[in-house]
Scaffold this active site. Sequence first.
Site, mmCIF file in Angstrom:
data_model
loop_
_atom_site.group_PDB
_atom_site.id
_atom_site.type_symbol
_atom_site.label_atom_id
_atom_site.label_comp_id
_atom_site.label_asym_id
_atom_site.label_seq_id
_atom_site.Cartn_x
_atom_site.Cartn_y
_atom_site.Cartn_z
ATOM 1 N N LYS A 26 -45.267 -166.668 13.111
ATOM 2 C CA LYS A 26 -45.297 -165.202 13.169
ATOM 3 C C LYS A 26 -45.901 -164.625 11.894
ATOM 4 C CE LYS A 26 -41.716 -163.299 14.968
ATOM 5 N NZ LYS A 26 -40.328 -162.814 15.159
ATOM 6 N N GLU B 89 -43.363 -175.298 6.506
ATOM 7 C CA GLU B 89 -43.487 -176.545 7.269
ATOM 8 C C GLU B 89 -44.686 -176.505 8.206
ATOM 9 O OE1 GLU B 89 -38.918 -175.863 6.988
ATOM 10 O OE2 GLU B 89 -40.730 -174.654 7.154
ATOM 11 N N GLY C 182 -37.528 -166.264 17.275
ATOM 12 C CA GLY C 182 -38.131 -167.531 17.671
ATOM 13 C C GLY C 182 -37.404 -168.227 18.800
ATOM 14 N N ARG C 183 -36.081 -168.239 18.758
ATOM 15 C CA ARG C 183 -35.307 -168.943 19.783
ATOM 16 C C ARG C 183 -35.301 -168.201 21.112
ATOM 17 N NH1 ARG C 183 -32.582 -166.658 15.823
ATOM 18 N NH2 ARG C 183 -30.786 -165.290 16.151
ATOM 19 N N GLU D 112 -27.639 -170.726 16.382
ATOM 20 C CA GLU D 112 -28.361 -169.878 15.436
ATOM 21 C C GLU D 112 -28.064 -168.409 15.701
ATOM 22 O OE1 GLU D 112 -32.389 -170.947 13.452
ATOM 23 O OE2 GLU D 112 -32.901 -169.568 15.076
ATOM 24 N N HIS E 299 -22.549 -192.935 29.429
ATOM 25 C CA HIS E 299 -22.448 -194.223 28.753
ATOM 26 C C HIS E 299 -22.533 -194.053 27.241
ATOM 27 C CE1 HIS E 299 -22.751 -196.617 32.483
ATOM 28 N NE2 HIS E 299 -23.434 -195.568 32.901
ATOM 29 N N LYS F 106 -34.109 -173.056 2.529
ATOM 30 C CA LYS F 106 -35.557 -172.898 2.314
ATOM 31 C C LYS F 106 -35.854 -172.490 0.874
ATOM 32 C CE LYS F 106 -36.868 -171.468 7.031
ATOM 33 N NZ LYS F 106 -37.479 -170.364 7.814
#
Length: 527
Positions: free
Chosen positions: A213, A219, A270-271, A357, A388, A503
Amino acid sequence: MITWSNLDTLPSYKKMLSLKGQVKLAEVLGNADAAKRVAEYSVPMAAGLKYNYAAKQVNEQILSVLSDLAKEAQLVEKFEALYNGEVVNTGEKRMVLHQLTRGQLGKDVMADGKNKRDFYVKIQKDIADFANKVHNGELVNEKGEKYTSVCQIGIGGSDLGPRAMYLALENWAKANNTFKMSANFISNVDPDDAASVLASIDISKTIFILVSKSGTTLETLTNESFVKDAIKKAGCEVSKHMIAVTSETSPLVGNPDYMACFFMDDYIGGRYSSTSAVGGAILSLAFGPEVFAQFLDGASEADKTAKEADIRKNPALLDALIGVYERNAQEYPATAILPYSQALSRFPAHLQQLDMESNGKSVNRDGKPISYVTGPVIFGEPGTNGQHSFYQLLHQGTDITPLQFIAFNNNQTGKDVVIEDSTSQKKLCANVVAQIVAFACGKADADPNKSFAGERPSSLIYADALTPKTLGALLAHFENKVMFQGFTWNINSFDQEGVQLGKKLAKAVLSKNYDGALKAYSSFFGL
């Protein structure tokens, strides 16, 4: 008039707490009336989905109190305020508009000098036009060859949601002849992530989508440089292989390295961005714009059901309120998301970010500490793999974890085999049924090691098959559930300050602006 009040100030909250432990699942599902309860405790969802909560520890009295809670907390009214453009993201003083990417729920919303619904529709059209040109060969690489794959570079919500949606529809698209391009994702700043993906694709026929954005995410820009270097080493032109999904004010806009830019804005976290250009670009290139449009239609249908005041007609609201009861009255610390569909292999990871979040907060919308618990820990894996693995703890551990099963009558490919008189898909569905009842009712045994206490509540979301439309509805259901729970807890579900401190400290380490513990730990890695 809407009022924002802490949960523990509402009269129905104390009533809800007093009803803890009232329902025993072994009793309501272990008798002759069980079939009636299973039939009655079911709510239609959008796009052919259904929400069944018969194995939840609720009854008519609890549901009545939860309905009162919804009214006292003005949950539907707060949703209406949100989609009509009120500033509900108090932390960042922003509107929240992700529902507007897939439909008009209320009045026109104006921001940045434009009609935001028109803005999102235009972006969707621009992406569709670009994807169609790629698919029909109007846009080609420097050698005049068609592109055959697409790769998204992003992190957090720019990766988890789109990746989960792509994997959910990959086999469906192949079976329905809408598969256009294979997709890959680079997210981790660990160089092994980018190196592995780049080694597995033909860079000369790949379009890379950089999603940021701000255009400054550390990153993502680190991986951008990694990818650009690989493009050059492959003898290709960067400008023939990169597009961006970013804001209109980003430094990426006008950058000659990008052959196209598609826009997102600050009103979509973002999510919550899978139905925006963040998901739209890669899904439209991979499967075609028509498939992405079907995905949006399903999400839009689910959003419309979230407007219903009656909790029995509003599955997202009902799911949210039962979750609040489990978290605050039953004091259950976690929720497991268990999709019995390999296509949804990364869906729990996306919901983990979406929920944790959003609602992992300990202060209210005004920044004041709250005295009750909020969002649960979210985890999960596809069935039957999870059976399992961690189901041992779910069945016989000391903590009770509510469960959300997701299942479908049919698989996506239509391919199956009959072994011992049943298909693989039937075996899969049989396991869903068995687990719901086993968790709820348990089993007594003279050997304590083989005894199951039961009373593990679960819900089931199911449909005939997982399609683009049902996937969109499923995604929106959980987005709206998280929203309603945030409203109930009086927290801001739309910022994420919790990700910022790490960060900042990482930047301090990299600039060697550190002392004390930062410096000591940095010495382990030669920093």
